[in-house]
Scaffold this motif. Structure first.
Motif: not given
Lengths: 348, 492, 341
Positions: A230-259
């Motif tokens: 369960w701990t391992k599962a939580r780790i990867y879900m947490l890291v996923g959420a964190l990465s998601g936040v980082a991703g949207i902030l990246y798009i914001s700072l870059q002012r463009k969304a390039d897949p």
């Protein structure tokens, strides 16, 4: 009894307890001096501000990776999770007409998408017990393929206003002597808070200690009664959420969304975290070290021009630097292991 | 009261335990003795909930249970400390002890100060003082064991099994362990030592249960038994310790000459020589340096001063390959991780070292020749397998050890060093392996056996060196080699 | 002749993993034949596949060698591009139109390309065996470095316009078999011989099975690792040369998605990522399977992104399958008598 003096006995400054971190600080200082003397443009308030601005998103990714590394695994899918979550959030917001000034909506949305992607990793690694490198290599392919096939492969220049304006949200902006505008982005504050929160989580919560335990000896952790799966599962879900936040902030700072963005950046982040003192075997790593690692790498990367390295050779220079970084870590690890096996003579 | 009543357990047709009953009362210090294959580890597994018995009951206090889960076992006060201690190396002593109760109390937050307090209390109960903030990997093995015991205490242990607890301890550490066990006794904890080391067992245990082939062959207060009786019950043989090794003529050539070798922190000024056909035993407590000497002679660690010569030629030992080219072979201590390639075939295991000897043009292996050699050795050493292409995991411990031996014998070494050659091997194989070693000596090989199995050394060695704190403290020859004299030297 | 084929058949069928792979190959073949027969079941398609399989299979063989030793080589694509660029550079600068010494220069250029591959592989080996960096980190770092060098020496640009005498190799056939396929078969046979019949080859399997025991068996682990990664570099160079020859160009960033593909192939081909087992036949067959999938997807008008998705999916599916099969085998063993208790 004969044994070596454990590192934990060194009662130094609590924040910078590890010799590795001290080394990083010295390296940053020395390097700054060298760059500065080569080109005095470096010595301006704009430099640390710019350095922070270019490092902040990477720090978010690196903190997520740190958690994974401490648990004894490795995750190379985080940049793809980031861009997937970010791009998808933008697409959703544009399609649903959520072109608002709100920053919270995209952040929450990206975190949710990231967590969902992270739970795929969680299922494979915690559920099926697949080796982490290959599992995340597989999900990288799946996520990227899915993103570009089904969500969109189009470059989006008109991102939601809230995100767009956030890119110029500066905490401090100073007019420097040489005429440039030195801007410290407001993101510094939430990232700092997040870093402190993660450090607290790692050191003072059961979840965090379990992560260290799993990295140290997974079987013993299980026998102790820790819920490893369960701990391992939580780790990867947490890291996923964190990465998601980082991703949207990246798009914001870059002012463009390039897949197509962010792909291939995993090496730098991995190197930064490893340089910061996290062991790829698991069980070791600190937030401070990770941040210092990212700063050091970006310091070099951003100032290669000032050091006189032409643009086309920058990638090679980065590769070389990363190589030196991981080699020195390996040598340090070896030396530490050798010291542990020599037993001191018993005084009695 | 704790124990079992009429427990039987079979694995796919082979009976591991037959109608086994034993009892321990709170505060008892009990010994569960038996050789490898006697069923003692199956019994522990059943008592700790890892295996379920086919029939019979488990007695835990007031309860009589047909089966048990590991979690229930811990909750009811049964704990097993295995040889690896199940500790977390990168966490502190305090955390290793206290986190288990934090988990039980379902705490979400960890308070270092409270953990230290809890840990200190547990360590206090057994009268031990350790650095609470030290990481577990930085403390010596004996301290790790104490941490494991403290952790068990913290979890409210009532019945503590200690599996081969003294293997990795020095004499002083064994004393400390025994005093800890006595304080456990005062707290009403029953301790069961699972062991086959009779001398230590007799020192601490108050009562004993002996298993052989899954059956209880003897039990009772320890005072009722002498060494011979215990040994007889364990092995079924009247082991009158007949010396296996015939005499070596005094004019035979010296094969291995070790002069004044030292390695900082490991051993100092060690000198000895071994003639062709001689079997030299090297013994000493763990940490005495006996292991280190063996590994250094194989080139695994550096010898800083002194000289080693084989057949008169001095050799420079820089890694195992240099040792092998000088004619030295080494059967390592840990068969599973150091000696064997478990998922590879028996054939490959046997030829692992010899590959380079069978290379033809352009580095190609001479297939037919190497296969012949492998087949010869498999037959010679009586390795029980129907097909040498089966993986090594398909073999029993004794046969696995023969594979490792075959690997080295295939190299025709002038000197063969064996470290703990019969550890974890059943009684029948033990004797046969020792006989194989004796046969090789008769053929002229110089043999060094490093072991802490005193009866084995007495049986096989011509001469014995006792190592103490890195130096040779005594040398015994011929008739002077007896169990009692060796134990005396070790305890000195 | 009959004996040889009977022997071969017996050997192929006795390896369970190989049998499963053959079944998978047949299923894939049938599926696409039924779905898009006019595009898939054409000789032209198969010839095209026969031309495309070799370069990827060679890269996968390089990864396989590393995996045999319980390591991994993520830098194969970068090494391949670097080698291709070196060869292309030499050809473009030294070969003038129709000069008589074209063939000489082609030979020299090919040799140089392979040497570049061998040296970069050797460097990998030195970093892994000599310095002691784990293969994941080491090859991740060198992948960037080698890519960076490839970008730097030509300012990021590709080299085009390779002489037709050279491109004839990659696009020509000999006795009806595409030359790249011949190169693959020869190289594959060489690798198989290396693993099964040479001392170093067999030692690499042992190193992968248990590195500590290998050291205790006096196997030169460092030597084995150096050879392993050097060979991987050589195989990558071969792949790069074939790519350059087929496309008449060398590009520093070519094939960035090939790393995932190589690992999918290797795992599908039955190589154990934990070390100690792998076959050349499995790898080549797995490459063929994936090439069929690629061409089938193409015929079905699926995008290349979907292909990537499929690769990731296949990799994970095979790993999960392997885990379950192993678990069931372990459980069956546990029920038998334990060795010592």
């Amino acid at each position: 009894m004969s044994y070596i003096t454990p590192l934990s006995k060194r009662k130094g400054l609590q924040l910078f307890g590890s010799p590795n971190e001290i080394f990083l600080i010295i390296a940053i200082a020395v390097l700054s001096l060298v760059i500065g003397f080569t080109n005095s443009v470096f010595f301006s308030i704009a430099t640390p501000f710019d350095l922070l601005r270019s490092s902040l998103i990477e720090i978010l990714f690196a903190l997520g990776l740190l958690i994974v590394l401490v648990s004894g695994g490795i995750d190379i899918s985080f940049p793809i999770v980031g861009i997937f979550a970010g791009y998808t959030t933008v697409v959703i917001m544009l399609n649903l007409g959520l072109d608002t000034y709100s920053l919270w909506i995209p952040l929450v949305l990206a975190a949710i998408v990231g967590a969902i992607l992270g739970s795929v990793n969680a299922l494979l690694i915690a559920g099926f017990g697949l080796p982490t490198l290959i599992a995340t290599l597989g999900t990288t392919g799946m996520f990227r393929g899915f993103l570009l096939s089904y969500i969109g492969s189009v470059y989006i220049a008109n991102i939601p206003l809230g995100l767009d304006e956030f890119s110029t949200a500066d905490l401090i902006s100073i007019q420097t002597g040489s005429g440039t505008l030195a801007r410290l982005h407001v993101l510094v504050i939430p990232v700092l808070i997040l870093a402190i929160a993660i450090a607290f989580m790692m050191r003072r919560t059961m979840f965090g200690r379990t992560i260290f335990a799993i990295g140290g000896n997974e079987e013993s952790a299980r026998r102790m009664g820790m819920n490893v799966r369960w701990t391992k599962a939580r780790i990867y879900m947490l890291v996923g959420a964190l990465s998601g936040v980082a991703g949207i902030l990246y798009i914001s700072l870059q002012r463009k969304a390039d897949p197509y963005d962010l792909a291939g950046t995993e090496l730098e982040i991995i190197a930064a975290v490893v340089l910061g003192g996290a062991s790829i075997m698991g069980g070791y790593g600190t937030v401070t070290g990770t941040i210092l690692g990212v700063l050091l790498i970006n310091l070099i990367k951003d100032n290669l021009i000032l050091l006189g390295i032409p643009g086309s050779w920058q990638r090679a220079a980065i590769g070389l630097m990363l190589l030196i970084g991981v080699m020195s870590q390996a040598i340090a690890d070896k030396r530490r292991a050798k010291q542990a096996t020599v037993i001191e003579e018993d005084a009695s | 009261m704790f124990g079992t009543d009429g427990i039987s357990k079979a694995f796919g047709g082979a009976k591991a335990l037959s109608n086994v009953s034993f009892q321990v009362t709170p505060g008892d210090i009990h010994c569960l003795a038996g050789e490898n294959g006697s069923g003692k580890s199956t019994l522990i597994k059943i008592m700790s909930g890892v295996e379920t018995p086919d029939s019979g009951t488990i007695i835990l206090g007031e309860e009589r249970l047909k089966s048990l889960t590991p979690r229930e076992a811990v909750a009811k006060g049964v704990q097993v400390i295995f040889q690896d201690f199940s500790l977390i190396p990168n966490l502190s002593v305090a955390e290793n002890i206290a986190l288990s109760t934090d988990l039980l109390e379902k705490r979400k937050f960890v308070n270092p100060a409270r953990n230290r307090e809890v840990a200190a209390k547990a360590l206090d109960l057994i009268g031990v003082d350790l650095d609470l903030d030290a990481t577990v990997q930085s403390i010596p093995v004996s301290s790790k064991q104490l941490v494991a015991i403290a952790r068990a205490l913290n979890q409210g242990v009532k019945l503590l099994f200690m599996d081969e607890a003294t293997t990795a301890l020095t004499r002083k550490e064994i004393d400390q362990l025994f005093s800890v066990v006595r304080s456990l006794k005062e707290k009403g904890v029953a301790t069961v030592f699972v062991s086959h080391k009779l001398d230590e067992v007799q020192e601490i245990a108050e009562s004993i249960t002996i298993l052989r082939n899954g059956v209880v062959t003897a039990e009772g207060p320890i005072a009722d038994f002498d060494r011979k009786a215990i040994s007889l019950a364990m092995t079924g043989l009247d082991v009158t310790e007949v010396r296996l090794a015939p005499e070596v003529p005094s004019d035979t050539a010296t094969v291995l000459e070790v002069s004044n070798i030292s390695s900082k922190g490991r051993f100092k000024n060690v000198s000895f020589s071994v003639k062709a056909g001689e079997i030299l035993g090297i013994t000493g407590l763990l940490g005495s340096g006996r292991n280190e000497i063996a590994e250094a002679l194989f080139g695994m660690t550096a010898i800083e001063s002194g000289e080693v010569s084989v057949k008169g030629t001095p050799i420079a030992l820089k890694g195992p390959r240099s040792a092998v080219s000088a004619g030295i072979g080494y059967v390592p201590q840990d068969r599973l991780t150091q000696g064997l390639f478990l998922n590879q075939s028996i054939r490959r295991n046997v030829m692992a070292s010899a590959i380079e000897r069978f290379l033809g043009a352009a580095g190609f292996i001479k297939g037919a020749e190497i296969n012949d050699t492998v087949n010869t050795w498999v037959t010679d050493l009586k390795i029980k397998t129907d097909n040498p292409d089966n993986p090594a995991t398909s073999l029993s411990g004794g046969n696995q050890q023969r594979v490792v031996l075959a690997k080295w014998l295939a190299m025709s070494p002038s000197v063969l060093i064996l470290n703990g050659p019969t550890v974890g091997v059943d009684i029948g194989s033990k004797r046969e392996i020792l006989e194989i070693i004796r046969d090789k000596a008769l053929e002229g090989m110089a043999i060094v056996i490093v072991s802490d199995d005193i009866p084995e050394i007495v049986q096989i060695a011509h001469r014995v060196l006792v190592v103490h704190q890195g130096e040779v403290s005594a040398e015994l020859t011929d008739t002077a080699i007896t169990e009692s004299s060796l134990y005396k030297e070790l305890a000195a | 002749m009959k004996d040889i084929s009977r022997d071969l058949t017996r050997r192929l069928l006795s390896d369970r993993k190989l049998t499963q792979l053959i079944v998978v190959a047949l299923i894939v073949f049938l599926a696409f034949s039924i779905l898009v027969p006019d595009l898939f079941l054409t000789p032209r398609n198969f010839v095209s596949m026969a031309f495309q399989i070799p370069e990827i299979a060679l890269l996968a063989l390089g990864v396989m060698l590393a995996m045999l030793t319980a390591g991994i080589d993520l830098s194969v694509v970068s090494m391949s591009n670097l080698a291709a660029l070196s060869t292309a550079y030499l050809l473009v600068t030294q070969v003038t139109d129709g000069g008589g010494n074209v063939y000489l220069w082609i030979v020299i250029a090919i040799v140089i390309g392979i040497v570049v591959g061998l040296i970069s592989g050797l460097a990998n080996g030195a970093i892994i065996a000599g310095v002691g960096v784990t293969p994941i980190l080491a090859t991740l770092a060198t992948l960037t470095l080698y890519n960076g060098i490839a970008v730097g020496i030509r300012n990021g640009q590709s080299i085009i316009g390779l002489p037709p005498e050279f491109t004839a190799i990659g696009n020509g056939s000999f006795l009806g078999i595409p030359i790249p396929m011949i190169i693959l078969l020869v190289a594959g046979a060489g690798v198989a011989l290396y693993i099964n019949k040479t001392g170093l080859g067999m030692q690499s399997v042992l190193v992968g099975a248990n590195q500590e025991a290998a050291t205790y068996s006096a196997i030169g682990v460092k030597k084995v690792l150096l050879m392993t990664y050097t060979l991987s570099g050589g195989l990558s160079a071969l792949a790069g040369l074939i790519i350059a020859s087929r496309s008449a160009s060398a590009n520093p960033d070519y094939g960035s998605s090939y790393v995932l593909l190589a690992i999918v192939i290797v795992v599908l081909g039955g190589v154990n990522p934990y070390g100690g087992f792998g076959t050349v036949t499995g790898v080549i067959l797995a490459t063929a399977v994936l090439q069929m999938v690629s061409s089938g997807f193409n015929a079905l008008r699926f995008s290349q992104f979907f292909y990537q998705l499929a690769q990731g999916f296949v990799l994970i599916a095979v790993m999960i399958l392997n885990t379950y099969v192993d678990k069931r085998r372990m459980r069956a063993k546990k029920d038998k008598a334990p060795k010592e208790s």
